[in-house]
Design a protein around this motif. Sequence first.
Motif, PDB file in Angstrom:
ATOM      1  N   TYR A  94      -2.509  45.560  40.451  1.00 29.95           N
ATOM      2  CA  TYR A  94      -3.495  44.802  40.011  1.00 29.95           C
ATOM      3  C   TYR A  94      -4.479  45.372  38.987  1.00 29.95           C
ATOM      4  CZ  TYR A  94      -6.431  40.716  39.449  1.00 29.95           C
ATOM      5  OH  TYR A  94      -7.320  39.597  38.975  1.00 29.95           O
ATOM      6  N   VAL A  95      -4.977  46.634  39.280  1.00 29.75           N
ATOM      7  CA  VAL A  95      -5.936  47.225  38.633  1.00 29.75           C
ATOM      8  C   VAL A  95      -5.139  47.831  37.284  1.00 29.75           C
ATOM      9  CG1 VAL A  95      -7.306  49.426  38.400  1.00 29.75           C
ATOM     10  CG2 VAL A  95      -7.774  47.617  40.237  1.00 29.75           C
ATOM     11  N   LEU A  96      -4.062  48.374  37.773  1.00 33.50           N
ATOM     12  CA  LEU A  96      -3.121  48.952  36.529  1.00 33.50           C
ATOM     13  C   LEU A  96      -2.754  47.971  35.475  1.00 33.50           C
ATOM     14  CD1 LEU A  96      -0.637  51.725  38.115  1.00 33.50           C
ATOM     15  CD2 LEU A  96      -2.482  52.037  36.595  1.00 33.50           C
ATOM     16  N   TYR A  97      -2.436  46.901  35.895  1.00 38.73           N
ATOM     17  CA  TYR A  97      -1.940  45.921  34.944  1.00 38.73           C
ATOM     18  C   TYR A  97      -3.025  45.255  34.313  1.00 38.73           C
ATOM     19  CZ  TYR A  97      -0.335  41.832  33.167  1.00 38.73           C
ATOM     20  OH  TYR A  97       0.185  40.597  32.055  1.00 38.73           O
ATOM     21  N   HIS A  98      -4.451  45.173  34.892  1.00 38.12           N
ATOM     22  CA  HIS A  98      -5.302  44.699  34.088  1.00 38.12           C
ATOM     23  C   HIS A  98      -6.141  45.544  33.290  1.00 38.12           C
ATOM     24  CE1 HIS A  98      -5.108  40.321  35.016  1.00 38.12           C
ATOM     25  NE2 HIS A  98      -4.754  40.522  36.338  1.00 38.12           N
ATOM     26  N   LEU A  99      -5.698  46.787  33.558  1.00 42.81           N
ATOM     27  CA  LEU A  99      -6.426  47.935  32.773  1.00 42.81           C
ATOM     28  C   LEU A  99      -5.640  48.058  31.480  1.00 42.81           C
ATOM     29  CD1 LEU A  99      -8.334  50.443  32.509  1.00 42.81           C
ATOM     30  CD2 LEU A  99      -6.685  51.823  33.702  1.00 42.81           C
ATOM     31  N   THR A 100      -4.421  47.723  31.590  1.00 37.89           N
ATOM     32  CA  THR A 100      -3.247  48.031  30.401  1.00 37.89           C
ATOM     33  C   THR A 100      -2.830  46.739  29.555  1.00 37.89           C
ATOM     34  OG1 THR A 100      -1.504  48.163  32.018  1.00 37.89           O
ATOM     35  CG2 THR A 100      -2.671  50.294  31.422  1.00 37.89           C
ATOM     36  N   ASN A 101      -3.114  45.591  30.374  1.00 33.41           N
ATOM     37  CA  ASN A 101      -2.718  44.440  29.544  1.00 33.41           C
ATOM     38  C   ASN A 101      -3.743  43.323  29.445  1.00 33.41           C
ATOM     39  OD1 ASN A 101       0.664  44.451  29.284  1.00 33.41           O
ATOM     40  ND2 ASN A 101      -0.104  45.508  31.323  1.00 33.41           N
ATOM     41  N   PRO A 102      -3.561  42.443  28.429  1.00 34.66           N
ATOM     42  CA  PRO A 102      -4.707  41.394  28.369  1.00 34.66           C
ATOM     43  C   PRO A 102      -4.303  40.174  29.407  1.00 34.66           C
ATOM     44  CG  PRO A 102      -3.222  41.246  26.497  1.00 34.66           C
ATOM     45  CD  PRO A 102      -2.827  42.753  27.348  1.00 34.66           C
ATOM     46  N   SER A 103      -5.142  39.533  29.950  1.00 38.62           N
ATOM     47  CA  SER A 103      -5.078  38.434  30.744  1.00 38.62           C
ATOM     48  C   SER A 103      -4.095  37.454  30.216  1.00 38.62           C
ATOM     49  CB  SER A 103      -6.296  37.530  30.989  1.00 38.62           C
ATOM     50  OG  SER A 103      -7.092  38.577  32.102  1.00 38.62           O
ATOM     51  N   THR A 104      -3.088  36.972  30.935  1.00 33.29           N
ATOM     52  CA  THR A 104      -2.324  35.705  30.591  1.00 33.29           C
ATOM     53  C   THR A 104      -2.718  34.526  30.762  1.00 33.29           C
ATOM     54  OG1 THR A 104      -0.216  37.270  31.112  1.00 33.29           O
ATOM     55  CG2 THR A 104       0.229  35.079  31.147  1.00 33.29           C
ATOM     56  N   GLN A 105      -2.593  33.634  29.675  1.00 34.45           N
ATOM     57  CA  GLN A 105      -3.356  32.397  29.844  1.00 34.45           C
ATOM     58  C   GLN A 105      -2.301  31.241  30.369  1.00 34.45           C
ATOM     59  OE1 GLN A 105      -6.447  31.680  28.661  1.00 34.45           O
ATOM     60  NE2 GLN A 105      -6.517  33.911  28.784  1.00 34.45           N
ATOM     61  N   PHE A 106      -2.742  30.463  31.203  1.00 34.77           N
ATOM     62  CA  PHE A 106      -1.749  29.550  31.732  1.00 34.77           C
ATOM     63  C   PHE A 106      -1.465  28.635  30.537  1.00 34.77           C
ATOM     64  CE2 PHE A 106      -1.012  25.626  34.331  1.00 34.77           C
ATOM     65  CZ  PHE A 106       0.236  25.659  34.890  1.00 34.77           C
ATOM     66  N   GLY A 107      -0.159  27.976  30.541  1.00 39.46           N
ATOM     67  CA  GLY A 107       0.165  27.223  29.327  1.00 39.46           C
ATOM     68  C   GLY A 107       0.404  25.492  29.910  1.00 39.46           C
ATOM     69  N   GLY A 108       0.203  25.410  31.112  1.00 38.47           N
ATOM     70  CA  GLY A 108       0.798  24.107  31.803  1.00 38.47           C
ATOM     71  C   GLY A 108      -0.464  23.310  31.363  1.00 38.47           C
ATOM     72  N   GLU A 109      -0.075  21.906  31.156  1.00 35.81           N
ATOM     73  CA  GLU A 109      -1.022  20.699  31.021  1.00 35.81           C
ATOM     74  C   GLU A 109      -0.988  19.813  32.004  1.00 35.81           C
ATOM     75  OE1 GLU A 109       0.199  19.128  27.227  1.00 35.81           O
ATOM     76  OE2 GLU A 109      -0.279  21.328  26.115  1.00 35.81           O
ATOM     77  N   GLY A 110      -2.103  18.859  31.597  1.00 40.12           N
ATOM     78  CA  GLY A 110      -1.949  17.488  32.879  1.00 40.12           C
ATOM     79  C   GLY A 110      -2.377  17.870  34.395  1.00 40.12           C
ATOM     80  N   PHE A 111      -2.026  17.523  35.138  1.00 41.05           N
ATOM     81  CA  PHE A 111      -2.324  17.659  36.545  1.00 41.05           C
ATOM     82  C   PHE A 111      -1.905  19.034  36.973  1.00 41.05           C
ATOM     83  CE2 PHE A 111      -0.539  18.077  40.928  1.00 41.05           C
ATOM     84  CZ  PHE A 111      -1.689  17.520  41.576  1.00 41.05           C
ATOM     85  N   ILE A 112      -0.616  19.640  36.576  1.00 42.76           N
ATOM     86  CA  ILE A 112      -0.272  21.057  36.952  1.00 42.76           C
ATOM     87  C   ILE A 112      -1.310  21.939  36.568  1.00 42.76           C
ATOM     88  CG2 ILE A 112       1.054  21.475  34.782  1.00 42.76           C
ATOM     89  CD1 ILE A 112       2.316  22.060  38.364  1.00 42.76           C
ATOM     90  N   ARG A 113      -2.023  21.535  35.538  1.00 42.17           N
ATOM     91  CA  ARG A 113      -3.035  22.944  35.206  1.00 42.17           C
ATOM     92  C   ARG A 113      -4.277  22.660  36.161  1.00 42.17           C
ATOM     93  NH1 ARG A 113      -3.889  25.187  30.391  1.00 42.17           N
ATOM     94  NH2 ARG A 113      -6.292  25.736  30.014  1.00 42.17           N
ATOM     95  N   TYR A 114      -4.693  21.601  36.383  1.00 40.48           N
ATOM     96  CA  TYR A 114      -5.912  21.291  37.438  1.00 40.48           C
ATOM     97  C   TYR A 114      -5.245  22.152  38.654  1.00 40.48           C
ATOM     98  CZ  TYR A 114      -8.127  18.442  34.062  1.00 40.48           C
ATOM     99  OH  TYR A 114      -8.602  17.870  33.189  1.00 40.48           O
ATOM    100  N   PHE A 115      -4.054  21.831  39.044  1.00 40.54           N
ATOM    101  CA  PHE A 115      -3.498  22.184  40.328  1.00 40.54           C
ATOM    102  C   PHE A 115      -3.242  23.786  40.446  1.00 40.54           C
ATOM    103  CE2 PHE A 115       0.013  23.869  43.011  1.00 40.54           C
ATOM    104  CZ  PHE A 115      -0.402  23.613  44.291  1.00 40.54           C
ATOM    105  N   TYR A 116      -2.911  24.412  39.082  1.00 38.94           N
ATOM    106  CA  TYR A 116      -2.965  25.865  39.133  1.00 38.94           C
ATOM    107  C   TYR A 116      -4.454  26.571  39.185  1.00 38.94           C
ATOM    108  CZ  TYR A 116      -2.640  30.578  37.010  1.00 38.94           C
ATOM    109  OH  TYR A 116      -3.086  31.776  36.831  1.00 38.94           O
TER     110      TYR A 116
END
Length: 180
Positions: A94-116
Amino acid sequence: MTTIGIKQEQKSMTFINVLSVAIPVVVAVLLGIRQKVDIGAWTKVLPHVIGAINTITSVLLIYGLYLIKQKQITLHRKVMTGAFSMGALFLVCYVLYHLTNPSTQFGGEGFIRYFYYFILISHIGLSLIVLPLVLRAYFFAWTKQFERHRKMTRYAFPIWLYVSITGVIAYLMIKPYYLQ
């Protein structure tokens, strides 16, 4: 290892408390760093490794519970040490990934976004709570303080299992949005 003295236990609890604060602080700092370190494209696969680690941890936790219910203490100890080790490996990845890569944005919309976001926020919040509980539970088992271990695992186990399972769910939901 046998039961330890009061001074050694106090030192161990202080160490656990320091780790329980230091780890989330380091992770928060890493998430806030805008300039990422380039150590190779291989770091792009780390989210998939992290998803696998959370899956393995969930399975080990459930199997560990089954084993202790069956009074298979030696195997339970090995399986739970495996789950604990998976937690350490998760943290490194986790540390290695976030040290080397930008955070990924969730692209879902509607209810699924709130659930995520419900899954993600509860996962993160409870991961902060479970860390000191798991460290204490493991310490009590290691030092053969089994009654204290049992009492701690009443709280630690269900939270740890929830955190592991929601880690898998969050991974599966955001997987389509990772940049390749």
